[in-house]
Design an enzyme around this catalytic site. Structure first.
Site, PDB file in Angstrom:
ATOM      1  N   ASN A  70       3.784   9.933   7.048  1.00 42.48           N
ATOM      2  CA  ASN A  70       2.295   9.823   6.425  1.00 42.48           C
ATOM      3  C   ASN A  70       1.357  10.085   7.603  1.00 42.48           C
ATOM      4  O   ASN A  70       0.843   9.230   8.340  1.00 42.48           O
ATOM      5  CB  ASN A  70       2.058   8.559   5.926  1.00 42.48           C
ATOM      6  CG  ASN A  70       0.877   8.080   5.269  1.00 42.48           C
ATOM      7  OD1 ASN A  70      -0.141   9.080   5.309  1.00 42.48           O
ATOM      8  ND2 ASN A  70       0.447   6.882   4.922  1.00 42.48           N
ATOM      9  N   TRP A  71       0.676  11.484   7.616  1.00 46.42           N
ATOM     10  CA  TRP A  71      -0.165  11.647   8.671  1.00 46.42           C
ATOM     11  C   TRP A  71      -1.478  10.889   8.396  1.00 46.42           C
ATOM     12  O   TRP A  71      -2.239  11.126   9.165  1.00 46.42           O
ATOM     13  CB  TRP A  71      -0.612  13.255   8.899  1.00 46.42           C
ATOM     14  CG  TRP A  71       0.936  14.056   9.191  1.00 46.42           C
ATOM     15  CD1 TRP A  71       2.203  13.584   9.381  1.00 46.42           C
ATOM     16  CD2 TRP A  71       0.989  15.404   9.468  1.00 46.42           C
ATOM     17  NE1 TRP A  71       3.060  14.560   9.768  1.00 46.42           N
ATOM     18  CE2 TRP A  71       2.401  15.426   9.781  1.00 46.42           C
ATOM     19  CE3 TRP A  71       0.268  16.373   9.247  1.00 46.42           C
ATOM     20  CZ2 TRP A  71       2.670  16.919  10.094  1.00 46.42           C
ATOM     21  CZ3 TRP A  71       0.782  17.759   9.448  1.00 46.42           C
ATOM     22  CH2 TRP A  71       1.872  17.835  10.185  1.00 46.42           C
ATOM     23  N   LYS A  72      -1.783  10.595   7.407  1.00 46.01           N
ATOM     24  CA  LYS A  72      -3.185  10.058   6.995  1.00 46.01           C
ATOM     25  C   LYS A  72      -4.263  10.913   7.659  1.00 46.01           C
ATOM     26  O   LYS A  72      -4.094  12.127   7.152  1.00 46.01           O
ATOM     27  CB  LYS A  72      -3.408   8.675   7.744  1.00 46.01           C
ATOM     28  CG  LYS A  72      -2.495   7.616   7.500  1.00 46.01           C
ATOM     29  CD  LYS A  72      -2.499   6.344   8.095  1.00 46.01           C
ATOM     30  CE  LYS A  72      -1.028   5.388   7.908  1.00 46.01           C
ATOM     31  NZ  LYS A  72      -1.259   4.098   8.419  1.00 46.01           N
ATOM     32  N   HIS A 108      -1.191   3.664  -1.518  1.00 45.80           N
ATOM     33  CA  HIS A 108      -0.932   3.044   0.000  1.00 45.80           C
ATOM     34  C   HIS A 108      -1.974   1.790   0.013  1.00 45.80           C
ATOM     35  O   HIS A 108      -3.087   1.774  -0.583  1.00 45.80           O
ATOM     36  CB  HIS A 108      -1.223   4.199   0.649  1.00 45.80           C
ATOM     37  CG  HIS A 108      -1.023   3.765   2.219  1.00 45.80           C
ATOM     38  ND1 HIS A 108      -1.805   3.177   3.050  1.00 45.80           N
ATOM     39  CD2 HIS A 108       0.038   4.161   2.914  1.00 45.80           C
ATOM     40  CE1 HIS A 108      -1.297   3.167   4.161  1.00 45.80           C
ATOM     41  NE2 HIS A 108      -0.221   3.655   4.152  1.00 45.80           N
ATOM     42  N   GLU A 156      -3.975   1.520   2.464  1.00 40.50           N
ATOM     43  CA  GLU A 156      -5.460   1.875   2.747  1.00 40.50           C
ATOM     44  C   GLU A 156      -6.179   2.268   1.617  1.00 40.50           C
ATOM     45  O   GLU A 156      -7.436   2.119   1.579  1.00 40.50           O
ATOM     46  CB  GLU A 156      -5.200   2.783   3.770  1.00 40.50           C
ATOM     47  CG  GLU A 156      -5.067   2.242   5.157  1.00 40.50           C
ATOM     48  CD  GLU A 156      -4.005   3.256   6.126  1.00 40.50           C
ATOM     49  OE1 GLU A 156      -4.109   4.369   5.769  1.00 40.50           O
ATOM     50  OE2 GLU A 156      -3.238   2.659   6.959  1.00 40.50           O
ATOM     51  N   GLU A 214       5.489  -2.095   2.641  1.00 41.30           N
ATOM     52  CA  GLU A 214       4.769  -2.147   3.679  1.00 41.30           C
ATOM     53  C   GLU A 214       3.642  -3.229   3.969  1.00 41.30           C
ATOM     54  O   GLU A 214       2.825  -3.170   3.180  1.00 41.30           O
ATOM     55  CB  GLU A 214       3.670  -0.730   3.689  1.00 41.30           C
ATOM     56  CG  GLU A 214       4.546   0.358   3.615  1.00 41.30           C
ATOM     57  CD  GLU A 214       3.948   1.586   4.174  1.00 41.30           C
ATOM     58  OE1 GLU A 214       4.212   2.314   5.173  1.00 41.30           O
ATOM     59  OE2 GLU A 214       2.651   2.025   3.578  1.00 41.30           O
ATOM     60  N   GLY A 234       0.231  -0.029  11.599  1.00 43.36           N
ATOM     61  CA  GLY A 234      -0.804   0.313  12.598  1.00 43.36           C
ATOM     62  C   GLY A 234      -1.022  -0.743  13.581  1.00 43.36           C
ATOM     63  O   GLY A 234      -1.858  -0.545  14.540  1.00 43.36           O
ATOM     64  N   SER A 244       4.630   0.394  11.556  1.00 49.04           N
ATOM     65  CA  SER A 244       4.925   0.515  13.057  1.00 49.04           C
ATOM     66  C   SER A 244       6.350   0.697  13.146  1.00 49.04           C
ATOM     67  O   SER A 244       6.999   0.435  14.217  1.00 49.04           O
ATOM     68  CB  SER A 244       4.770  -0.935  13.659  1.00 49.04           C
ATOM     69  OG  SER A 244       3.198  -1.091  13.496  1.00 49.04           O
ATOM     70  N   GLY A 250       3.645   6.314   9.848  1.00 49.73           N
ATOM     71  CA  GLY A 250       2.414   6.690  10.023  1.00 49.73           C
ATOM     72  C   GLY A 250       2.242   7.285  11.401  1.00 49.73           C
ATOM     73  O   GLY A 250       2.725   8.503  11.921  1.00 49.73           O
TER      74      GLY A 250
HETATM   75  P1  PGA Z   1       2.116   2.846  10.823  1.00 45.28           P
HETATM   76  O1  PGA Z   1       1.815   3.415   9.145  1.00 45.28           O
HETATM   77  O2  PGA Z   1       3.734   3.791  10.838  1.00 45.28           O
HETATM   78  O3  PGA Z   1       1.271   3.520  11.513  1.00 45.28           O
HETATM   79  O4  PGA Z   1       2.392   1.516  10.824  1.00 45.28           O
HETATM   80  C1  PGA Z   1       2.521   3.142   8.276  1.00 45.28           C
HETATM   81  C2  PGA Z   1       1.910   3.558   7.029  1.00 45.28           C
HETATM   82  O5  PGA Z   1       0.807   3.298   6.923  1.00 45.28           O
HETATM   83  O6  PGA Z   1       2.631   4.193   5.990  1.00 45.28           O
END
Ligand code: PGA
Length: 254
Positions: A9-11, A95, A97, A167, A173, A213, A234
């Site tokens: 997931n590149w966000k 997600h 976010e 998650e 993150g 993470s 991510g």
């Molecule tokens: P992260 O994000 O690997 O940077 O912790 C994971 C995600 O939000 O899918």
């Protein structure tokens, strides 16, 4: 048997030219192992570029979000047929976010999930609890509630097509991943919840991913667990060599 999946997931990262270079580098490192489904999930404007770069490889394309509507006056939204047309066959739904920053609620997530299923896009349904819920001993209740709401009224054959990503919000993150034991505990709970509602066949072939993470150095410790079939990654999915390593790490080919 559940498929092994590594989804990147590149966000809101990588411009079109950066995305093009990342994928060209990834492909030049070698193929995705046959026993792993490697999914690249760029931002919307980079989808076409990534689709072109992965042509002829086994890497798959996914989107980070989609509308629950088909078309029309929905400024800023993307429809399932736009995603299908560009070659995306997966989509992240719900997600954390989206849930926390953009206030997407369970009812919107349920509609998006159903739209994805109806349009042949494989949904990656994200669930997870906050630090507060975990500390209050309510993590499982929260996660089960999210899955319950998203899958309301679905039949076995629909649930069979869903990928679930666990998650925990506090691990995303932060560099502080959940322990493999805690992640397994929740993923097992998810599988058993699905078993109760939709039967053994659906539960046994359900791919459950852990996210938060994950990096090449720790992915194995999660995938070793019985109920974790892959990872939603991510930050560590943005560099070609890291994404390549993530896919290699979980393969049984090596
Ligand atoms: P992260 O994000 O690997 O940077 O912790 C994971 C995600 O939000 O899918």
């Amino acid at each position: 048997m559940a498929k092994t999946i590594v989804a990147g997931n590149w966000k809101m990262n990588l411009t079109i030219s950066e995305a093009q270079k990342m994928v060209a580098d990834l492909v030049s490192l070698g193929p995705c192992p046959e026993d792993v489904t490697g999914i690249l999930i760029p931002n919307f404007v980079a989808l076409k570029t990534v689709a072109d770069e992965i042509k002829g490889t086994s890497y798959k394309l996914g989107a980070q979000n989609m509308s629950s509507e088909d078309q029309g006056a929905f400024t800023g939204e993307i429809s399932w047929d736009m995603l299908t047309d560009v070659g995306a066959s997966y989509c992240i739904i719900g997600h954390s976010e989206r849930r926390t920053i953009y206030l997407e609620n369970n009812s919107q997530i349920e509609k998006k999930l159903k739209k994805a299923l109806a349009s042949g896009i494989t949904p990656i349904l994200c669930v997870g609890e906050s630090q507060e819920k975990r500390e209050a001993g309510e993590a499982k209740k929260r996660v089960e509630g999210q899955i319950h709401r998203a899958t309301l009224g679905l039949k076995e054959e629909d649930v069979k097509k869903i990928i679930i990503a666990y998650e925990p919000l506090w691990a995303i993150g932060t560099g502080a991943a959940a322990s493999p034991e805690d992640a397994e505990d929740m993923c097992k709970t998810i599988r058993e919840w699905i078993r109760k509602g939709f039967g053994d066949e659906v539960a046994d072939q359900l791919s459950i991913l852990y996210g938060g993470s994950v990096k090449p150095e720790n992915i194995q410790s999660f995938l070793e667990k019985e109920d974790i079939n892959g990872a939603l990654v991510g930050g560590a999915s943005l560099k070609a060599k890291d994404f390549y390593a993530l896919c290699q790490e979980v393969s049984h080919e090596n």
